[in-house]
Write an enzyme that holds these catalytic residues in place. Structure first.
Site, PDB file in Angstrom:
ATOM      1  N   HIS A 150       0.832  -1.220   0.000  1.00  0.00           N
ATOM      2  CA  HIS A 150       0.000   0.000   0.000  1.00  0.00           C
ATOM      3  C   HIS A 150       0.863   1.266   0.000  1.00  0.00           C
ATOM      4  CE1 HIS A 150      -3.340  -2.701   1.251  1.00  0.00           C
ATOM      5  NE2 HIS A 150      -2.381  -3.257   1.973  1.00  0.00           N
ATOM      6  N   SER A 164      14.918  21.534 -16.850  1.00  0.00           N
ATOM      7  CA  SER A 164      13.705  22.300 -17.105  1.00  0.00           C
ATOM      8  C   SER A 164      14.084  23.586 -17.813  1.00  0.00           C
ATOM      9  CB  SER A 164      13.010  22.602 -15.778  1.00  0.00           C
ATOM     10  OG  SER A 164      12.176  23.740 -15.927  1.00  0.00           O
ATOM     11  N   LYS A 180      15.950  21.887 -11.716  1.00  0.00           N
ATOM     12  CA  LYS A 180      15.257  20.624 -11.975  1.00  0.00           C
ATOM     13  C   LYS A 180      16.109  19.583 -12.697  1.00  0.00           C
ATOM     14  CE  LYS A 180      11.450  19.534 -11.503  1.00  0.00           C
ATOM     15  NZ  LYS A 180      10.194  19.958 -12.149  1.00  0.00           N
ATOM     16  N   GLU A 182       9.652   8.323 -17.231  1.00  0.00           N
ATOM     17  CA  GLU A 182       8.244   8.718 -17.393  1.00  0.00           C
ATOM     18  C   GLU A 182       7.686   8.224 -18.730  1.00  0.00           C
ATOM     19  OE1 GLU A 182       7.438  12.968 -15.695  1.00  0.00           O
ATOM     20  OE2 GLU A 182       9.541  12.819 -16.250  1.00  0.00           O
TER      21      GLU A 182
END
Ligand code: ARG
Length: 472
Positions: free
Chosen positions: A149, A270, A276, A283
């Site tokens: 979980h 970024s 970043k 992804e």
């Protein structure tokens, strides 16, 4: 190809809509090799003159060694090859299509492509498995929390965690190998749908092309795309596994987790936020999974309403299939690269594994092993957990007297339980104890090597220009 029957040529818009050349150009080599095998068989059994066979084989060989541009106003790769061949060998080219239809031809090409892709898939799985084993080997004692979980549950070690992915890939490799068995059947000889009145030597063609069997029903042979459905299902499962792995890399490389740092060359910056470092590759491994699922579902839908036997709808199989193969094969290679380049923040893993409450199950087991029914032990430790939370202390900080206030059954070994100890005790088959993991690592290495051997043996059976033109 059918000029005799028609007065008009195909409407330009209709051709643009129906051509498969932009997609099936990828079958060029397989198409030519399949044609060489067919031409040799026709000559061998005397269906066409041997001089024509020689001219055809020679022309087809030229096509492979100096390929023409694979575009133009053709309906598909098969018509392009036939037209190009006619320009090179003249008259004889007209005999190649004896006892063959594009229906059994395209099914043959697709199976040749699938066999090669299935072998390549196994090779790429082996690469990723090998990478996982190398990293796991270094981390049999690197403790981290195991989760359920997404809540810290019980400690495990990094090797055990990585071997979970090895197991998924292991099933994936066996799925591809299993699918190979059913792809490894030669449809050529099924003709358009009803076989052929010529005395074809299908076994000879199968031998030249390295197929283990010939199809037993011509109607099925030209319309069966099960092997693509199966392959796509296996690819979809691999994509799902890679996506889960990618998700963990994304999650674990956040400041919040900080378990892993991805190699810079697999991250991007970024355009606005200078600090970043984004895990875009991971992804997109997650994101492109949808395309692979889409390919599987799309093909199933294409097939579901088709009457026997060949229908042009079947042409829609290839674009999504090729894309799914590419996405998954690239994904396997990229995952291997990311896993091998990742830097594990073992100190962060250790701190997380040292969660103040992570020994709770083991305290309950301590009581249960000494005769307390587990449900009751669970309840007792539940009370201790509440006390620990209330006082802001960890379970390992409780003294024997304090534990005994909850149950007189507690023994000294319940005091100061450490994550290492907890993991080490889990020696059951399938458990994370380092000595157990070492056994699994050995067995995993052997099984990975067995897949490598399978892939090499089967790759040697794929036809090449040399093998299909070799003397009998
Ligand atoms: N481009 C077709 C396909 O991919 C080849 C077979 C065409 N057969 C036909 N009868 N039009 O399925």
């Amino acid at each position: 190809m059918w000029g005799g029957r028609f007065e008009k040529s195909l409407d330009e818009r209709a051709l643009r809509y129906t051509t498969s050349l932009p997609v099936d150009r990828r079958l060029f080599e397989w198409d030519v090799l399949g044609s060489i095998a067919h031409a040799r068989m026709l000559g061998r059994v005397g269906i066409i003159p041997v001089e024509d066979t020689a001219a055809l084989v020679d022309g087809l060989r030229q096509l492979l060694t100096a390929p023409p541009p694979l575009d133009g106003p053709f309906e598909d790769i098969h018509s392009l090859v036939e037209t190009e061949l006619a320009q090179r060998v003249g008259q004889a080219a007209g005999r190649l299509h004896t006892a063959r239809s594009r229906n059994d031809q395209v099914a043959t090409d697709a199976r040749l492509f699938a066999r090669a892709a299935l072998i390549d898939g196994v090779v790429r799985i082996v690469e990723l498995q090998t990478t996982l084993l190398a990293v796991a080997d270094r981390h049999t004692r690197t403790i981290l929390p195991g989760y359920t979980h997404l809540q810290r549950a019980q400690p495990v070690n990094l090797a055990h965690h990585l071997l979970a992915y090895w197991e998924m890939l292991e099933r994936d490799a066996t799925r591809l190998r299993d699918c190979y068995v059913r792809a490894d059947v030669l449809p050529l000889g099924a003709g358009a749908l009803a076989g052929s009145p010529y005395p074809l030597d299908r076994a000879y063609v199968a031998r030249l092309l390295g197929f283990s069997e010939v199809s037993r029903n011509s109607l099925d042979a030209v319309s069966d795309r099960d092997f693509l459905v199966e392959h796509l299902a296996a690819l979809a499962t691999i994509a799902m596994h890679l996506s889960r792995c990618a998700e963990e890399l994304v999650l674990w490389s956040t400041a919040e987790f900080g378990y892993v740092a991805l190699d810079e060359s697999f991250t991007t910056g970024s355009s606005i936020m200078p600090q970043k470092r984004n895990p875009d590759v991971a992804e997109l491994l997650r994101g492109k999974t949808g395309r692979v699922y889409g390919a599987l579902l799309g093909l199933l839908v294409t097939l579901k309403g088709l009457p026997m036997s060949y229908n042009r709808d079947l042409q829609e199989d290839k674009a999504p299939y090729f894309e799914a193969v590419d996405v998954v094969h690239d994904g396997l290679a990229l995952t291997a690269a990311m896993v091998s380049g990742a830097e594990w923040r073992t100190e962060r893993l250790a701190v997380a594994a040292d969660d103040p409450l992570i020994a709770a199950t083991d305290l309950a087991d301590h009581l249960a092993q000494r005769g307390v029914p587990f449900r009751h032990a669970h309840e007792i430790v539940g009370h201790i957990v509440r006390a620990a939370e209330a006082s802001g202390r960890g379970l390992s900080e409780f003294s024997l007297d304090e534990l005994r206030a909850f149950s007189p059954v507690f023994q000294p070994s319940a005091v100061g339980l450490k994550a290492e100890q907890i993991v080490d005790a889990r020696r059951v088959v399938g458990g994370p104890a380092p000595r157990r993991v070492a056994i699994e690592l050995r067995s995993a290495r052997e099984r990975t090597e067995a897949h490598r051997t399978w892939a090499a043996e089967h790759a040697a059976r794929l036809p090449t220009l040399d093998s299909v033109t070799a003397a009998d």
